[in-house]
Write a protein that holds these residues in place. Structure first.
Motif, PDB file in Angstrom:
ATOM      1  N   GLN A   1       1.086   9.795   4.797  1.00 30.59           N
ATOM      2  CA  GLN A   1       1.224   9.453   3.370  1.00 30.59           C
ATOM      3  C   GLN A   1       2.472  10.096   2.778  1.00 30.59           C
ATOM      4  OE1 GLN A   1      -2.641  10.520   1.930  1.00 30.59           O
ATOM      5  NE2 GLN A   1      -3.550   8.948   3.242  1.00 30.59           N
ATOM      6  N   LEU A   2       2.716  11.333   3.202  1.00 33.07           N
ATOM      7  CA  LEU A   2       3.932  11.985   2.695  1.00 33.07           C
ATOM      8  C   LEU A   2       5.177  11.256   3.230  1.00 33.07           C
ATOM      9  CD1 LEU A   2       4.508  15.671   2.157  1.00 33.07           C
ATOM     10  CD2 LEU A   2       6.273  14.397   3.307  1.00 33.07           C
ATOM     11  N   LEU A   3       5.102  10.866   4.499  1.00 33.64           N
ATOM     12  CA  LEU A   3       6.222  10.119   5.084  1.00 33.64           C
ATOM     13  C   LEU A   3       6.461   8.822   4.299  1.00 33.64           C
ATOM     14  CD1 LEU A   3       8.305   9.723   7.391  1.00 33.64           C
ATOM     15  CD2 LEU A   3       6.485   8.602   8.692  1.00 33.64           C
ATOM     16  N   ASP A   4       5.393   8.120   3.966  1.00 33.30           N
ATOM     17  CA  ASP A   4       5.539   6.863   3.203  1.00 33.30           C
ATOM     18  C   ASP A   4       6.283   7.099   1.894  1.00 33.30           C
ATOM     19  OD1 ASP A   4       4.167   5.532   5.104  1.00 33.30           O
ATOM     20  OD2 ASP A   4       2.320   5.280   3.956  1.00 33.30           O
ATOM     21  N   ARG A   5       5.895   8.191   1.221  1.00 37.41           N
ATOM     22  CA  ARG A   5       6.513   8.479  -0.077  1.00 37.41           C
ATOM     23  C   ARG A   5       7.999   8.793   0.107  1.00 37.41           C
ATOM     24  NH1 ARG A   5       6.062  13.060  -3.090  1.00 37.41           N
ATOM     25  NH2 ARG A   5       4.445  13.961  -1.786  1.00 37.41           N
ATOM     26  N   ALA A   6       8.300   9.580   1.141  1.00 31.50           N
ATOM     27  CA  ALA A   6       9.702   9.950   1.364  1.00 31.50           C
ATOM     28  C   ALA A   6      10.521   8.722   1.772  1.00 31.50           C
ATOM     29  CB  ALA A   6       9.778  11.040   2.437  1.00 31.50           C
ATOM     30  N   LEU A   7       9.921   7.852   2.585  1.00 31.74           N
ATOM     31  CA  LEU A   7      10.643   6.627   2.990  1.00 31.74           C
ATOM     32  C   LEU A   7      10.968   5.803   1.756  1.00 31.74           C
ATOM     33  CD1 LEU A   7       8.590   5.562   6.147  1.00 31.74           C
ATOM     34  CD2 LEU A   7      10.965   6.332   6.130  1.00 31.74           C
ATOM     35  N   ALA A   8       9.965   5.650   0.887  1.00 31.33           N
ATOM     36  CA  ALA A   8      10.197   4.857  -0.326  1.00 31.33           C
ATOM     37  C   ALA A   8      11.286   5.518  -1.165  1.00 31.33           C
ATOM     38  CB  ALA A   8       8.906   4.716  -1.111  1.00 31.33           C
ATOM     39  N   GLY A   9      11.250   6.855  -1.240  1.00 27.97           N
ATOM     40  CA  GLY A   9      12.270   7.583  -2.017  1.00 27.97           C
ATOM     41  C   GLY A   9      13.664   7.373  -1.456  1.00 27.97           C
ATOM     42  N   ALA A  10      13.736   7.108  -0.154  1.00 25.14           N
ATOM     43  CA  ALA A  10      15.050   6.908   0.476  1.00 25.14           C
ATOM     44  C   ALA A  10      15.419   5.424   0.506  1.00 25.14           C
ATOM     45  CB  ALA A  10      15.017   7.462   1.904  1.00 25.14           C
ATOM     46  N   GLY A  11      14.574   4.599  -0.107  1.00 25.00           N
ATOM     47  CA  GLY A  11      14.885   3.160  -0.144  1.00 25.00           C
ATOM     48  C   GLY A  11      14.535   2.446   1.150  1.00 25.00           C
ATOM     49  N   LEU A  12      13.650   3.034   1.952  1.00 23.15           N
ATOM     50  CA  LEU A  12      13.251   2.383   3.207  1.00 23.15           C
ATOM     51  C   LEU A  12      11.843   1.807   3.048  1.00 23.15           C
ATOM     52  CD1 LEU A  12      14.542   5.037   5.760  1.00 23.15           C
ATOM     53  CD2 LEU A  12      15.339   2.682   5.576  1.00 23.15           C
ATOM     54  N   ASP A  13      11.630   0.636   3.628  1.00 24.00           N
ATOM     55  CA  ASP A  13      10.331  -0.016   3.547  1.00 24.00           C
ATOM     56  C   ASP A  13       9.611   0.195   4.869  1.00 24.00           C
ATOM     57  OD1 ASP A  13       8.196  -1.723   3.451  1.00 24.00           O
ATOM     58  OD2 ASP A  13       9.345  -3.478   2.802  1.00 24.00           O
TER      59      ASP A  13
END
Ligand code: URA
Length: 492
Positions: free
Chosen positions: A353-365
């Motif tokens: 879940q933390l990875l998902d949030r960080a990916l979204a923060g970096a503009g990655l889907d």
């Protein structure tokens, strides 16, 4: 939200939005205008209170065309275009509302306009959105709270920040979630947000000097920063890009930096020299003479049957990689955890879940990435009802290396992200010091690139909030580098 003022100039309709962040107003107006077929060159957009439009308002008003008699034409705006615009509208460029309207107007006749990254309007919106992501990322990382006291048993904090764009309201949910247990006010030149444990409120901007200047929390933060300061990590240019100098004036720790740099300089030379040694990266060694699998399904089916796989202390369940089989970006973690083992999918537990949030923060889907693990089964020790994670050893990592190599060959990613020491060891065949290797895109196995960074579960274990925030921001920055790399032309 919307100021109905629709004063128009000769040949022009002037649309006045209620504020610089009135995105809902823009959407409502844009839909109504598209429905009436109003061309973008007959419009100009402004915001209540902006002075530069004074001369326009001197012109004679012109009525907007009536909406066409029902049925009105169907307005189509693709969801990704709307999302792009929603972000780009927070940019401080005064023409962004015009740009956004021109783009949606054109999108009515140009099919899949938003999918053309070379289109000048789409390109400009993308640049705006990128600037917004960066500004938000900086605000997440560099807001520093000062304690002002306590009220009704709750600690009270204030912070000052100067964002580049109109992002203050947009970051409010992040700070509410992160600092939910304290009362706080964040003041910026054009807006303020406050949280009292129950409600977020939004107010006018202010002046830095309205805020108290020193407090105990700040002293703690300075001492924490001095403690974690690592001279080996000092690259002044990189430091200025991660923590641009314009933010230094509002960071309590920033005035420590020059003195620490000076003291550290002797050590820096030696450590930087060591840092420049090339990482002996090689493609993973081939350990098996077995015929390579023809597909991912075949790979996992065979691995499920493999009799020589390490089994002691491991769950029986094999957790397969997940994501598009031709993803450009592949993420390799350590091993499935308890949740992943139960659900049979990688990265679905707290670290995921933390990875998902960080990916979204970096503009990655995440849906466009292939996620897998260096070791494909959950290693644990039973403690009562709980299954406690056990780190896989070098032999276990080595066993799975051939299988990881096959996954990489089949997915054929342009860039791989290794999360943490186990993944880095799986790929390089050697122990890797993450702190020395992270944050740089390395060549890997001739045709690919590799970025080594921390594992999200490391971030979950950092005990103090501020430290976690700093490390999280660095993690997002690493992921942003990958996003930038993967989206470069010629990247497969
Ligand atoms: N940690 C990992 O490394 N992989 C997972 O799939 C979940 C947590």
């Amino acid at each position: 939200m919307l100021t109905p003022a629709r004063t128009a100039a000769v040949g022009h309709h002037r649309i006045t939005l209620a504020s610089e962040t009135d995105r809902a107003g823009w959407r409502d107006q844009a839909r109504a205008l598209l429905q009436r077929g109003v061309a973008p060159d007959r419009l100009s957009w402004t915001v209540d209170g902006r002075t530069r439009d004074a001369e326009l308002s001197l012109s004679a008003p012109v009525a907007l065309p009536e909406a066409s008699a029902p049925p009105a034409p169907a307005i189509r705006i693709a969801a990704p275009l709307l999302a792009l615009i929603d972000s780009a509208l927070l940019h401080r460029n005064p023409d962004r509302f015009d740009l956004a309207y021109r783009t949606v107007y054109r999108a009515q006749t140009v099919r899949d306009l938003h999918r053309n990254p070379a289109d000048p309007d789409v390109l400009k919106l993308s640049h705006h959105a990128k600037a917004i992501r960066r500004d938000i990322h900086k605000m997440h990382a560099f807001v520093r709270f000062r304690k002002t006291g306590e009220r009704a048993g709750r600690e009270q904090f204030v912070a000052w920040f100067e964002p580049d764009h109109h992002i203050t309201e947009a970051v409010a949910p992040f700070f509410r979630k992160r600092f939910t247990g304290m009362d706080w006010l964040i003041l910026t030149p054009e807006a303020s947000i406050a949280w009292d444990g129950e409600r977020l409120s939004f107010g006018p901007g202010g002046n830095k000097h309205d805020l108290p200047q020193q407090d105990g929390v700040e002293a703690e933060w300075r001492s924490y920063y001095a403690h974690i300061f690592n001279p080996a990590r000092v690259k002044v240019a990189a430091m200025k890009s991660e923590m641009p100098v314009k933010y230094w004036k509002n960071l309590p720790e920033a005035d420590l930096i020059p003195a620490m740099l000076e003291r550290a300089s002797g050590r820096v030379d030696a450590m930087v020299a060591r840092q420049q040694e090339a990482l002996p990266l090689a493609g993973p060694e081939t350990r098996s003479a077995a015929e390579p699998p023809a597909s991912l399904d075949q790979l996992y089916d065979r691995l499920e049957q493999a009799r020589d796989a390490p089994r002691e202390n491991f769950s029986d369940r094999l957790v397969r990689g997940s994501g598009p089989p031709d993803a450009r970006i592949m993420i390799i973690g350590e091993q499935p955890g308890d949740q992943e083992d139960r659900q049979g999918r990688p990265f679905v537990g707290p670290a995921g879940q933390l990875l998902d949030r960080a990916l979204a923060g970096a503009g990655l889907d995440r849906r466009q990435l292939f996620l897998t693990n260096a070791v494909k089964r959950f290693k644990f020790r039973q403690s009562g009802k709980r299954r406690i994670h056990e780190t896989p050893n070098a032999g276990e990592i080595a066993y799975y290396r051939w299988w990881v190599e096959q996954e990489i060959r089949l997915v054929d990613p342009r860039i791989i992200i290794a999360l943490g020491a186990t993944a880095a060891r799986s790929l390089t065949g050697k122990p890797v010091t993450i702190a020395r290797r992270r944050g740089t895109i390395l060549p890997f196995a001739d045709t690919r690139a590799l970025l080594i960074t921390v594992h999200p579960s490391y971030l979950l274990r950092i005990p103090d909030e501020q430290g976690r925030q700093v490390e999280y921001a660095k993690f997002v920055r690493d992921l942003e580098m990958v996003a930038g790399y993967a989206s470069r032309p010629g990247s497969g």
